[in-house]
Design a protein around this motif. Structure first.
Motif, short mmCIF file in Angstrom:
data_model
loop_
_atom_site.label_atom_id
_atom_site.label_comp_id
_atom_site.label_asym_id
_atom_site.label_seq_id
_atom_site.Cartn_x
_atom_site.Cartn_y
_atom_site.Cartn_z
N ASP A 65 -47.06 -22.88 -83.14
CA ASP A 65 -46.03 -23.45 -82.25
C ASP A 65 -45.09 -22.39 -81.69
O ASP A 65 -44.79 -22.41 -80.48
CB ASP A 65 -45.25 -24.55 -82.96
CG ASP A 65 -46.03 -25.85 -83.06
OD1 ASP A 65 -47.24 -25.84 -82.69
OD2 ASP A 65 -45.46 -26.86 -83.49
N MET B 63 -44.75 -21.85 -77.65
CA MET B 63 -43.48 -21.99 -76.94
C MET B 63 -43.13 -20.72 -76.17
O MET B 63 -42.67 -20.78 -75.03
CB MET B 63 -42.37 -22.35 -77.94
CG MET B 63 -42.51 -23.73 -78.54
SD MET B 63 -41.20 -24.10 -79.76
CE MET B 63 -41.75 -25.69 -80.38
N ARG C 151 -44.65 -32.61 -80.64
CA ARG C 151 -43.68 -31.61 -81.11
C ARG C 151 -43.06 -30.86 -79.94
O ARG C 151 -41.85 -30.58 -79.92
CB ARG C 151 -44.35 -30.63 -82.08
CG ARG C 151 -44.78 -31.24 -83.40
CD ARG C 151 -45.14 -30.16 -84.42
NE ARG C 151 -46.20 -29.29 -83.99
CZ ARG C 151 -47.51 -29.51 -84.17
NH1 ARG C 151 -47.91 -30.62 -84.78
NH2 ARG C 151 -48.41 -28.64 -83.74
N LEU C 152 -43.88 -30.53 -78.96
CA LEU C 152 -43.37 -29.80 -77.81
C LEU C 152 -42.43 -30.66 -76.96
O LEU C 152 -41.42 -30.17 -76.45
CB LEU C 152 -44.54 -29.29 -76.95
CG LEU C 152 -45.40 -28.19 -77.60
CD1 LEU C 152 -46.64 -27.93 -76.76
CD2 LEU C 152 -44.60 -26.90 -77.76
N GLU D 273 -40.59 -33.03 -78.11
CA GLU D 273 -39.35 -33.12 -78.89
C GLU D 273 -38.52 -31.84 -78.74
O GLU D 273 -37.28 -31.88 -78.78
CB GLU D 273 -39.67 -33.37 -80.36
CG GLU D 273 -38.45 -33.64 -81.23
CD GLU D 273 -38.82 -34.00 -82.65
OE1 GLU D 273 -37.92 -33.98 -83.51
OE2 GLU D 273 -40.02 -34.29 -82.90
N ALA D 274 -39.21 -30.72 -78.52
CA ALA D 274 -38.52 -29.44 -78.34
C ALA D 274 -38.01 -29.26 -76.92
O ALA D 274 -37.37 -28.23 -76.62
CB ALA D 274 -39.45 -28.29 -78.70
#
Length: 339
Positions: free
Chosen positions: A261, A265, A290-291, A293-294
């Protein structure tokens, strides 16, 4: 003559000029049929007829050298056209003939290449800064340009640099020959796993400077990756130090979000031309969540190629490596197909 010599023609020309030698450059600007060398191939010729490089694989070099020596005498460039006969083509390993158009430019003279321009080109190449050598074939005006678009000539230069392909473009009624000088291709592989053991040498053979990143020292040993550049660091820090630009491909292979991750990113925040991530569709769905959420957008996440690799039915680590390199090549050579 080595392949390195073929790729270092501007550097050789500059070195010869600084030795006080007369120098001319010959460049393939157009081809038709089965031409021996691609557009952009170069030959450097000195005033004493020494040469390095190639514009035809041997069929017309002698004639080009004669024209180059004449250009050094009168300071005038030449556009030459040669038909490569079937017999000559067979002699250099081709099945049939073709036609090439060669630009011969003296260094110096009334219409030749200015030494400061050649120095700037060599410096840009040394600094890994992408630049294009551009010459107006109508009046011999020359300049160096980056990939910034916005003007008709700038748009043509940007397209050539993205495609990494030299050629002649008609721009506002003038014929311009554009030669991209892009920095070497690089590939960062995150995860010193079994697929990486196959992918790293394959990518090296395809012309990439390969770096394998894995903070787990046991994975990235010399025994597992002989001769490869290894970084035993966390991927985000390694990528920041490595530098990410439009000539870089990033492949993540660890299956571990703690390692993959941060690299993903970092790549999404850059202009890398390729980002591929190992994992099933289910694994990728979790990655997408997850991305999101980021804070990454749908368009940014769509840049990821996952499951990684071309769909060729690959099963073994080596086959998966082949599929990855195939997909990377497609994204590089067919920029219009990029997401």
């Amino acid at each position: 003559m080595t392949n390195d010599n073929i790729n270092d023609i501007p550097e050789i020309a500059l070195a010869w000029a600084r030795e006080g030698r007369a120098v001319a450059l010959a460049t393939v600007v157009e081809t038709w049929g089965s031409a021996p060398r691609p557009v952009g191939a170069q030959l450097v010729i000195s005033g004493d007829a020494q040469m390095m490089g190639s514009v035809s694989g041997g069929c017309v070099e002698g004639a080009v050298v004669e024209e180059a020596l004449a250009a050094l005498e009168d300071g005038t460039p030449r556009l030459l056209t040669y038909g490569v006969s079937d017999d000559d083509a067979f002699a250099v390993g081709l099945a049939c003939g073709g036609t090439i158009r060669v630009l011969v430019e003296p260094l110096g003279g009334a219409h030749g290449i200015d030494l400061p321009l050649l120095e700037q080109l060599v410096e840009a190449r040394r600094a890994r800064r992408p630049v294009a050598y551009v010459v107006d074939l109508a009046d011999w005006h020359r300049l160096l340009m980056d990939a910034a678009a916005g003007t008709p000539l700038g748009d043509a230069v940007r397209a050539r640099m993205l495609a990494d392909k030299a050629g002649v473009d008609e721009v506002e009624g003038e014929p311009w020959f554009i030669t991209p000088h892009n920095p070497p291709l690089r590939m960062v592989i995150v995860g010193a796993v079994h697929i990486a053991q196959a992918l790293a040498p394959m990518a090296g053979l395809a012309g990439y400077d390969v770096t394998v990143v894995d903070p787990r020292g046991a994975f990235g040993s010399e025994a597992r990756f002989p001769g490869q550049t290894m970084l035993e660091e966390w991927p985000d820090a390694a990528l920041e130090a490595h530098g990410l630009d439009p000539r870089v491909a990033v492949v993540t292979l660890t299956h571990d979000p703690k390692l993959d991750d941060p690299a993903i990113m970092a790549a999404l925040r850059s202009e890398v031309f390729y980002l591929g991530c190992l994992g099933s569709k289910r694994t990728h769905a979790k990655r997408v969540a997850r991305l999101q959420e980021a804070g990454f957008s749908e368009a940014e996440i769509a840049r990821i190629h996952a499951p990684v690799g071309a769909d060729i039915g690959a099963k073994s680590p080596a086959e998966i490596a082949v599929s990855i390199l195939a997909q990377v090549t497609e994204r590089l050579r067919r920029p219009d197909s990029r997401p």
